[in-house]
Scaffold this active site. Structure first.
Site, mmCIF file in Angstrom:
data_model
loop_
_atom_site.group_PDB
_atom_site.id
_atom_site.type_symbol
_atom_site.label_atom_id
_atom_site.label_comp_id
_atom_site.label_asym_id
_atom_site.label_seq_id
_atom_site.Cartn_x
_atom_site.Cartn_y
_atom_site.Cartn_z
ATOM 1 C CG ASP A 140 -4.531 9.111 6.609
ATOM 2 O OD1 ASP A 140 -3.787 9.756 7.358
ATOM 3 O OD2 ASP A 140 -5.590 9.568 6.149
ATOM 4 C CG PHE A 173 -2.462 15.389 1.571
ATOM 5 C CD1 PHE A 173 -3.379 14.474 2.053
ATOM 6 C CD2 PHE A 173 -2.222 15.432 0.204
ATOM 7 C CE1 PHE A 173 -4.058 13.618 1.192
ATOM 8 C CE2 PHE A 173 -2.897 14.577 -0.669
ATOM 9 C CZ PHE A 173 -3.814 13.674 -0.170
ATOM 10 N NE ARG A 212 -3.079 8.034 -8.807
ATOM 11 C CZ ARG A 212 -3.608 7.734 -7.630
ATOM 12 N NH1 ARG A 212 -2.837 7.400 -6.619
ATOM 13 N NH2 ARG A 212 -4.911 7.766 -7.454
ATOM 14 C CD GLU A 233 -2.774 1.528 0.552
ATOM 15 O OE1 GLU A 233 -2.425 1.658 -0.642
ATOM 16 O OE2 GLU A 233 -3.928 1.747 0.942
ATOM 17 C CG ASP A 234 -0.870 4.955 -1.306
ATOM 18 O OD1 ASP A 234 -1.494 4.425 -0.365
ATOM 19 O OD2 ASP A 234 -1.398 5.770 -2.086
HETATM 20 P P1 IMP Z 1 -6.587 4.965 5.368
HETATM 21 O O1 IMP Z 1 -7.696 3.997 5.140
HETATM 22 O O2 IMP Z 1 -7.071 6.227 6.022
HETATM 23 O O3 IMP Z 1 -5.398 4.389 6.081
HETATM 24 O O4 IMP Z 1 -6.241 5.497 3.960
HETATM 25 C C1 IMP Z 1 -5.228 5.181 3.179
HETATM 26 C C2 IMP Z 1 -5.436 5.893 1.868
HETATM 27 O O5 IMP Z 1 -5.636 7.312 2.036
HETATM 28 C C3 IMP Z 1 -4.188 5.753 1.057
HETATM 29 O O6 IMP Z 1 -4.226 4.617 0.259
HETATM 30 C C4 IMP Z 1 -4.180 7.018 0.250
HETATM 31 O O7 IMP Z 1 -4.886 6.805 -0.958
HETATM 32 C C5 IMP Z 1 -4.920 8.036 1.057
HETATM 33 N N1 IMP Z 1 -4.002 8.989 1.721
HETATM 34 C C6 IMP Z 1 -3.834 9.167 3.040
HETATM 35 N N2 IMP Z 1 -2.921 10.117 3.298
HETATM 36 C C7 IMP Z 1 -2.484 10.545 2.102
HETATM 37 C C8 IMP Z 1 -1.505 11.535 1.712
HETATM 38 O O8 IMP Z 1 -0.828 12.213 2.507
HETATM 39 N N3 IMP Z 1 -1.333 11.686 0.367
HETATM 40 C C9 IMP Z 1 -2.024 10.961 -0.567
HETATM 41 N N4 IMP Z 1 -2.936 10.040 -0.232
HETATM 42 C C10 IMP Z 1 -3.179 9.840 1.095
HETATM 43 MG MG MG Z 2 -5.217 7.510 -2.903
#
Ligand code: IMP
Ligand code: MG
Length: 174
Positions: free
Chosen positions: A100, A149, A162, A96-97
């Site tokens: 969060d 962010f 991206r 995963e990238d």
């Molecule tokens: P989570 O379910 O809140 O952990 O969300 C993860 C997803 O939120 C990631 O796969 C990203 O697509 C997006 N995300 C969260 N923080 C960032 C950021 O700083 N930049 C870009 N995408 C983010």
């Molecule tokens: Mg995203």
């Protein structure tokens, strides 16, 4: 994004990806991995990571979708695009990238565990521990970052940026 502050340069990213791949290769020595990328954000990191592995791997992809509209997520996450193949008996490594709130990965790990894999671990390029809404710890993390962010290296802001090879902090006029 006039003010573009580089948080991690492509050189720093490259070094860290190689370290992670080394650690993963040692942990899975003698096994074959099924690397599951979470679209879209993970594709750049995943492409670099798998080419630095010393263990063989196959790849598959999922896309996750959150219920709710706007920036406030309801907290419910489902699979939007599912895997192409069954994962029973496989050593699955989710890539995963960024972690969060933790909602996406905690849900995905739980869903994949129900399918009878030999193991499931998660590797996130970035981690924002301060932002968690549910407890989640990735098994492998590239960099932990503060609550900013970021874009680039696969990460987007409204599908933009991206393609940037460095990880940058989004400026106020993004
Ligand atoms: P989570 O379910 O809140 O952990 O969300 C993860 C997803 O939120 C990631 O796969 C990203 O697509 C997006 N995300 C969260 N923080 C960032 C950021 O700083 N930049 C870009 N995408 C983010
Ligand atoms: Mg995203």
């Amino acid at each position: 994004m006039a003010q573009r502050e580089i948080l991690f340069s492509r050189e720093v990213i490259d070094g860290r990806v190689r370290e992670l791949a080394g650690q993963i290769s040692r942990d899975y020595a003698g096994r074959e991995l099924l690397v599951v990328g979470v679209l879209n954000g993970a594709f750049v990191f995943m492409a670099d990571l798998i080419r630095a592995l010393d263990v063989p791997c196959r790849v598959d992809f999922v896309r996750m979708a959150s219920y709710g509209s706007g920036s406030v997520s309801s907290g419910e996450v489902r699979i939007g695009k599912d895997l192409e193949k069954p994962i029973a008996g496989c050593d699955v490594l989710i890539v995963e990238d960024i972690v969060d709130t933790g909602l996406t990965l905690s849900r995905l790990v739980a869903l994949l565990r129900e399918r009878g894999p030999a193991s499931v671990r998660a590797c996130a390029f970035l981690d924002k521990p301060e932002r968690r809404r549910v407890p989640f710890t990735a098994d492998y993390v590239g960099f932990s970052i503060p609550d900013r962010f970021v874009v680039g290296y696969g990460l987007d802001y409204n599908e933009k940026y991206r393609f940037l090879p460095d990880v940058c902090v989004v400026g106020t006029d993004a």
